[in-house]
Design a protein around this motif. Sequence first.
Motif, PDB file in Angstrom:
ATOM      1  N   UNK A 119      23.662  38.013  32.430  1.00 31.98           N
ATOM      2  CA  UNK A 119      24.789  38.939  32.339  1.00 31.98           C
ATOM      3  C   UNK A 119      25.076  39.366  30.909  1.00 31.98           C
ATOM      4  N   UNK A 120      24.455  38.711  29.922  1.00 31.26           N
ATOM      5  CA  UNK A 120      24.658  39.117  28.531  1.00 31.26           C
ATOM      6  C   UNK A 120      24.069  40.503  28.294  1.00 31.26           C
ATOM      7  N   UNK A 121      24.843  41.379  27.692  1.00 29.16           N
ATOM      8  CA  UNK A 121      24.369  42.740  27.441  1.00 29.16           C
ATOM      9  C   UNK A 121      23.578  42.841  26.134  1.00 29.16           C
ATOM     10  N   UNK A 134      24.317  31.503  33.069  1.00 25.94           N
ATOM     11  CA  UNK A 134      24.115  32.952  33.139  1.00 25.94           C
ATOM     12  C   UNK A 134      24.924  33.719  32.095  1.00 25.94           C
ATOM     13  N   UNK A 135      26.054  33.200  31.687  1.00 24.59           N
ATOM     14  CA  UNK A 135      26.877  33.921  30.709  1.00 24.59           C
ATOM     15  C   UNK A 135      26.414  33.684  29.282  1.00 24.59           C
ATOM     16  N   UNK A 136      26.009  32.446  28.971  1.00 21.27           N
ATOM     17  CA  UNK A 136      25.580  32.121  27.606  1.00 21.27           C
ATOM     18  C   UNK A 136      24.110  32.419  27.375  1.00 21.27           C
ATOM     19  N   UNK A 148      21.658  37.115  39.095  1.00 24.28           N
ATOM     20  CA  UNK A 148      21.032  36.361  40.197  1.00 24.28           C
ATOM     21  C   UNK A 148      21.314  36.955  41.562  1.00 24.28           C
ATOM     22  N   UNK A 149      21.664  38.244  41.624  1.00 23.51           N
ATOM     23  CA  UNK A 149      21.823  38.857  42.940  1.00 23.51           C
ATOM     24  C   UNK A 149      20.448  39.050  43.565  1.00 23.51           C
ATOM     25  N   UNK A 191      28.581  24.718  40.214  1.00 21.65           N
ATOM     26  CA  UNK A 191      28.958  26.127  40.081  1.00 21.65           C
ATOM     27  C   UNK A 191      29.369  26.476  38.659  1.00 21.65           C
ATOM     28  N   UNK A 192      30.072  25.563  37.975  1.00 21.03           N
ATOM     29  CA  UNK A 192      30.448  25.793  36.585  1.00 21.03           C
ATOM     30  C   UNK A 192      29.215  25.833  35.696  1.00 21.03           C
TER      31      UNK A 192
END
Length: 344
Positions: free
Chosen positions: A120-122, A327-329, A110-111, A320-321
């Motif tokens: 962010x997951x690769x 974004x991570x999951x 999200x930048x 924020x959490x």
Amino acid sequence: METAAEPHRVQILAEVGIANLPTQYVQPPELRPDLCRGGNGGIPVVDLGPSGGDPVPEIACACRDWGSFQVVNHGVPPRLLEEVKAAGSFFFRSPMEAKLRFACDPRSPASEGYGSRMLSKEDGVLDWRDYFDHHTLPESRRNPSRWPDFPGNYRDIVVEYSNNMKNLAQSLLCMISQSLGLPPSYIEEAVGEVYQNITISYYPPCPQPELALGLQSHSDMGSITLLIQDDVGGLEVLKDGEWIEVQPLTDAIVVILADQTEVITNGKYKSAVHRAVVNNHRSRLSVATFYDPSKTRKIYPAHELVTENCPLKYQEVLYGDYVSSWYSKGPDGKRNIDALLIHQ
């Protein structure tokens, strides 16, 4: 220059004329779109103009049954809707060297800027989409020097569009609050200081659209999303297990309820699961305005909507959490908001 951490722009893959979809864009079989099906009834359309009558009851039905609707006669100048789409199209038609001046950081989800990978997951499947994300509110985040300067009026258009979308979002949240018997300012005050992002998405023609998605199935994480699209179509909303196409309407704005509004309304209104499908012959462009809380805001159900017949459904969450988890999951339908459910 492209980096090892970031895939090639989807637009480049489309323009070189690849015949087969790269494996990182191939969706698993159970998530692939059935391009021969899809409901054609469309989502509700609400007229906000003076001749349309009281829109609040219609908004209540749309929020309860769909979590999404289109608005017409909404007060945003049609000229501005066309200008922001034209500015986005101009940017994506421009030379790659010029566009890469505004590339976002591929290591930071999200930048702000021009990118292709949102999560962010690769190891996740990639969307068939490029985008430009603008940080527009609060004004302390608004730095037009980070936005394209071509065409010459691009930055002025985005600022004007941002301000108009803020006004419309505030008006809609007032009506949504009223439709629940809450004070008009209730949801707006629950959201607090608003963080607004505007994302212009570009979906190039796809060589195998039956294997890909322009945007995977998800519900938005914030409070409300306002979206405009060109005449190509491709946005779909999930209703009773069926994907319903959102028909492009001239000068209409699509309203999509997001997860924090579902939490605040204690589940009386649902955030809408939606996705974007692609095709093999025409590019598509959309502009989504996300109207979200600050990351330090705690979101919880309205006490007035918790009753004996409608007990508390969601845990309080620090926004924020919630964003970090999303974004991570990865979105994957509504699994992020489902994690907040209080099991009775």
